[in-house]
Write an enzyme that holds these catalytic residues in place. Structure first.
Site, PDB file in Angstrom:
ATOM      1  N   LYS A 100      36.006 -72.175  15.189  1.00 50.14           N
ATOM      2  CA  LYS A 100      34.465 -71.571  15.629  1.00 50.14           C
ATOM      3  C   LYS A 100      33.579 -72.419  14.841  1.00 50.14           C
ATOM      4  O   LYS A 100      32.551 -72.608  15.648  1.00 50.14           O
ATOM      5  CB  LYS A 100      34.532 -70.087  14.793  1.00 50.14           C
ATOM      6  CG  LYS A 100      35.578 -69.226  15.777  1.00 50.14           C
ATOM      7  CD  LYS A 100      35.646 -67.820  15.124  1.00 50.14           C
ATOM      8  CE  LYS A 100      36.448 -66.759  15.990  1.00 50.14           C
ATOM      9  NZ  LYS A 100      36.394 -65.426  15.630  1.00 50.14           N
TER      10      LYS A 100
ATOM     11  N   LYS B 158      44.025 -67.246  28.252  1.00 53.87           N
ATOM     12  CA  LYS B 158      44.184 -65.932  27.864  1.00 53.87           C
ATOM     13  C   LYS B 158      43.073 -64.936  28.573  1.00 53.87           C
ATOM     14  O   LYS B 158      41.894 -65.534  28.560  1.00 53.87           O
ATOM     15  CB  LYS B 158      44.516 -65.701  26.863  1.00 53.87           C
ATOM     16  CG  LYS B 158      43.548 -65.709  25.505  1.00 53.87           C
ATOM     17  CD  LYS B 158      43.948 -65.203  24.268  1.00 53.87           C
ATOM     18  CE  LYS B 158      42.588 -64.757  23.518  1.00 53.87           C
ATOM     19  NZ  LYS B 158      42.897 -63.863  22.455  1.00 53.87           N
TER      20      LYS B 158
ATOM     21  N   LYS C  68      37.342 -61.888  26.113  1.00 58.39           N
ATOM     22  CA  LYS C  68      36.192 -61.289  26.251  1.00 58.39           C
ATOM     23  C   LYS C  68      35.049 -62.446  26.299  1.00 58.39           C
ATOM     24  O   LYS C  68      34.339 -62.510  26.861  1.00 58.39           O
ATOM     25  CB  LYS C  68      35.716 -60.130  25.436  1.00 58.39           C
ATOM     26  CG  LYS C  68      35.574 -60.603  24.132  1.00 58.39           C
ATOM     27  CD  LYS C  68      35.357 -59.792  22.886  1.00 58.39           C
ATOM     28  CE  LYS C  68      35.418 -59.930  21.746  1.00 58.39           C
ATOM     29  NZ  LYS C  68      36.684 -59.862  21.145  1.00 58.39           N
TER      30      LYS C  68
END
Ligand code: ADP
Ligand code: NA
Length: 330
Positions: free
Chosen positions: A114, A197, A200
């Protein structure tokens, strides 16, 4: 309650949960209520680690709680609460942060990924210490089991290390939590990009089915899912990821085995499967959407449920924290 205690949390970082969240995690939360003493938490403290809008967060936290109730989390049987309502999470995280090595925390791959995306200057210290807060979430309740997907394994390992370290240095205080691998989960992929996958953050708008979608819209997304070349309806994730994903969803929602579905659709085209599955999905999400809305339409009722949950959680958490404070010399 003699049943093993389980803790699990989910972030309120979207306007709706999606089918991947449900089939990969939340459905097993509902089922674990039959076998475990469950604590389920909407982890809003975790949700501010990467930038957020206060109004949006407040709303999403409520919608997340309402959806959990709507899918069948029963506040009479489980402790359902919002993380920020229990200050002990942040308090224990501080203590645990002080026994976490900087190098140890730096090895967390999720942070590295991240931070690489956000840039070292923008990535927050909160994002860095996120796994320490997660350890506090679990250890506060002396949870024996934590359902974890692959992406959280390293974080659970840190929780275990911190529990053992604290117990060794300050006296036995924490239960060392075990990973619980639910057998009834399925990994769901993006409808438009079936090799990645359903997520969101990364899915295309039409690649995901949200629980709160207008049911007609979900059905339409299923009907326009990308399928593979060929025409046979067989489960083969490697060569037919699109159709395999649809079969997984179908099997999970309808409670029929993939083999049964393959047999039923023998000689049929992809269009038949997609049309039927669209209906299955719409029939499944419609009542969830309605029940969620009913909880949201009664804000005082929802507040009450969450207040009761927070009170139950606080009683447990505060007892652990008092012991921790005593042991560390406060
Ligand atoms: P997202 O990937 O959309 O950001 P989260 O990371 O918030 O979702 O995941 C919440 C929970 O849902 C986790 O337990 C995660 O493992 C599960 N989950 C998320 N996406 C999927 C998926 N596509 N298939 C199965 N489980 C999933
Ligand atoms: Na994610």
């Amino acid at each position: 309650d003699a049943r093993p205690r389980v803790f699990s949390g989910i972030q309120p970082t979207a306007d709706s949960f999606h089918l991947g969240n449900y089939l990969g995690a939340l459905r097993s939360w509902v089922r674990m209520q039959d076998t475990h003493d469950c604590l389920y938490c909407v982890v809003d403290l975790h949700a501010i680690t990467a930038g957020h809008e206060p109004k949006v967060l407040r709303q999403r936290t409520r919608v997340a709680a309402a959806q959990l109730l709507a899918i069948g989390i029963d506040p009479e049987r489980s402790t359902l609460f919002v993380q920020s309502h229990v200050p002990a999470h942040a308090e224990l995280a501080w203590v645990l942060g002080c026994i976490t090595g900087f190098g140890e925390a730096s090895r967390m791959t999720q942070f590295k990924d991240k931070a690489a995306r956000q840039g070292a200057e923008r990535a927050s210290v909160g994002l860095f210490t996120y796994p320490v807060l997660m350890a506090a979430d679990i250890l506060l309740y002396r949870a024996a089991a934590v359902p974890v997907g692959e992406d959280q394994r390293q974080h659970l390992e840190l929780s275990r290390d911190l529990a053992q370290r604290f117990n060794r240095d300050f006296g036995k205080t924490f239960v060392v939590p075990e990973a619980y691998i639910p057998t009834d989960t399925a990994k769901i992929t993006d409808l438009q990009d079936p090799t990645s996958k359903m997520s969101k953050s990364s899915s295309t708008p039409n690649g995901i089915v949200e629980l709160l979608d207008e049911p007609n819209r979900s059905a339409k997304r299923i009907r326009s899912a990308v399928t593979d070349t060929g025409r046979e309806i067989v489960y083969d994730p490697e060569h037919k990821p699109g159709i395999s994903n649809l079969l997984s969803i179908y099997s999970a929602l309808a409670g029929e085995s993939v083999a049964e579905l393959e047999q039923r659709y023998e000689g049929h085209g992809y269009g038949d499967l997609k049309k039927d599955l669209g209906q299955v999905v719409a029939d499944f999400t419609a009542p969830i959407r309605e029940r969620t809305q009913a909880y949201l339409d009664d804000p005082a009722g929802l507040d009450k449920i969450l207040a009761v949950g927070a009170e139950k959680a606080r009683a447990l958490a505060d007892a652990t924290l008092r012991q921790v404070y005593d042991r560390v010399g406060f």
